[in-house]
Write a protein that holds these residues in place. Structure first.
Motif, short mmCIF file in Angstrom:
data_model
loop_
_atom_site.label_atom_id
_atom_site.label_comp_id
_atom_site.label_asym_id
_atom_site.label_seq_id
_atom_site.Cartn_x
_atom_site.Cartn_y
_atom_site.Cartn_z
N GLY A 68 6.99 11.10 2.03
CA GLY A 68 8.21 11.25 2.81
C GLY A 68 8.44 10.16 3.84
N HIS A 69 7.46 9.27 4.04
CA HIS A 69 7.59 8.21 5.05
C HIS A 69 8.12 6.90 4.49
CE1 HIS A 69 5.51 11.03 7.58
NE2 HIS A 69 5.66 10.23 8.60
N GLU A 70 8.33 6.85 3.19
CA GLU A 70 8.84 5.63 2.56
C GLU A 70 10.15 5.18 3.19
OE1 GLU A 70 8.41 8.54 0.85
OE2 GLU A 70 6.54 8.20 -0.22
N LYS A 71 10.98 6.14 3.57
CA LYS A 71 12.30 5.83 4.12
C LYS A 71 12.24 5.14 5.48
CE LYS A 71 12.77 10.51 5.94
NZ LYS A 71 13.44 11.79 5.74
N TYR A 72 11.10 5.18 6.15
CA TYR A 72 10.97 4.55 7.46
C TYR A 72 10.45 3.11 7.38
CZ TYR A 72 11.33 9.43 8.88
OH TYR A 72 11.75 10.71 9.06
N VAL A 73 10.04 2.69 6.20
CA VAL A 73 9.49 1.35 6.02
C VAL A 73 10.62 0.41 5.60
CG1 VAL A 73 7.81 -0.07 4.79
CG2 VAL A 73 7.26 2.33 5.34
N PRO A 74 10.99 -0.56 6.46
CA PRO A 74 12.05 -1.51 6.08
C PRO A 74 11.62 -2.34 4.87
CG PRO A 74 11.58 -1.62 8.44
CD PRO A 74 10.50 -0.78 7.81
N CYS A 105 -1.13 5.77 6.53
CA CYS A 105 -1.36 4.98 5.32
C CYS A 105 -2.87 4.80 5.10
CB CYS A 105 -0.65 3.63 5.44
SG CYS A 105 -0.38 2.80 3.86
N GLY A 106 -3.62 5.88 5.32
CA GLY A 106 -5.06 5.85 5.17
C GLY A 106 -5.77 6.11 6.49
N ASN A 107 -7.04 6.48 6.41
CA ASN A 107 -7.81 6.84 7.60
C ASN A 107 -8.04 5.69 8.57
OD1 ASN A 107 -8.05 9.54 7.00
ND2 ASN A 107 -9.93 9.26 5.80
N ASN A 155 0.82 -1.21 0.00
CA ASN A 155 0.00 0.00 0.00
C ASN A 155 0.86 1.27 0.00
OD1 ASN A 155 -2.97 -0.89 0.47
ND2 ASN A 155 -1.79 -2.11 1.92
N MET A 156 2.03 1.19 -0.60
CA MET A 156 2.96 2.32 -0.60
C MET A 156 2.36 3.57 -1.23
SD MET A 156 5.71 1.43 1.03
CE MET A 156 7.15 2.37 0.56
N GLY A 213 2.62 5.04 17.17
CA GLY A 213 3.64 5.09 16.14
C GLY A 213 4.94 4.43 16.55
N PHE A 214 5.57 3.81 15.57
CA PHE A 214 6.91 3.24 15.69
C PHE A 214 7.73 3.75 14.51
CE2 PHE A 214 4.45 -0.18 17.75
CZ PHE A 214 5.20 -0.43 18.89
N ASN A 215 8.97 4.10 14.78
CA ASN A 215 9.92 4.41 13.71
C ASN A 215 9.36 5.46 12.74
OD1 ASN A 215 12.53 3.87 12.68
ND2 ASN A 215 11.64 2.71 11.00
N ASN A 216 8.64 6.45 13.27
CA ASN A 216 8.05 7.54 12.48
C ASN A 216 6.95 7.08 11.54
OD1 ASN A 216 9.77 9.67 13.54
ND2 ASN A 216 11.40 8.58 12.48
#
Length: 159
Positions: free
Chosen positions: A57-63, A119-121, A50-51, A110-113
């Motif tokens: 800007g949060h893509e970088k926080y998703v391993p 990612c949706g409501n 669901n990227m 929240g974890f790791n920003n």
């Protein structure tokens, strides 16, 4: 005879020095706090599919594998909550944690920003203990030795 006396005196000295305390310390130290050890997993695999819905800007926080932390062992004082254990595990791994309050108690938002609604409501973090979702907030659930704590990010209730 002198040799026998020296040996005997050595034996008596050793017994007096080391043996006098035998039986006097049968109790365990009552000041020793008991602990429990749990494993903690924090995963956000649902975001990977669901990227396009993820906050910019949060893509970088998703391993890349979706695991922020995978089966990390943490030891906490007896009586600790699931929230305590997870915060301790994240602190040991320098993973930022956001804690919010609701009428049901504290919850991890929240974890790791990666926060709720990023990612949706309907997106946010849910938790499981030993594969089951408890009916209370994570700051109310007391963990026991061997518990497996898992926080999973969901993008919608339909997933």
């Amino acid at each position: 005879m002198k040799k026998f006396t020296v040996i005997l005196l050595s034996f008596v000295f050793c017994f007096a020095f080391f043996g006098c305390g035998v039986g006097s310390n049968n109790k365990q130290n009552s000041n020793t706090a008991s602990t429990v050890t749990c494993t903690v997993t924090v995963e956000c695999k649902s975001i990977l599919s669901n990227m396009d819905s993820l906050k910019a800007g949060h893509e970088k926080y998703v391993p890349s594998d979706g695991y922020i932390m995978n089966e990390y062992s943490v030891t906490v004082p007896d009586g600790s909550t699931a929230c305590d254990a997870v915060v301790s595990a994240c602190g040991g791994n320098e993973i930022p944690v956001n804690i919010s309050s609701s009428s049901f108690g504290k919850y991890i938002s929240g974890f790791n920003n990666i926060d709720e609604k990023d990612c949706g409501n309907q997106s946010g973090w849910i938790y499981y203990i030993n594969g089951k979702s408890p009916s209370e907030a994570c700051d109310s659930y007391t963990v026991t030795d061997g518990d497996s704590i898992e926080f999973s990010y969901i993008c919608s209730y339909d997933n």
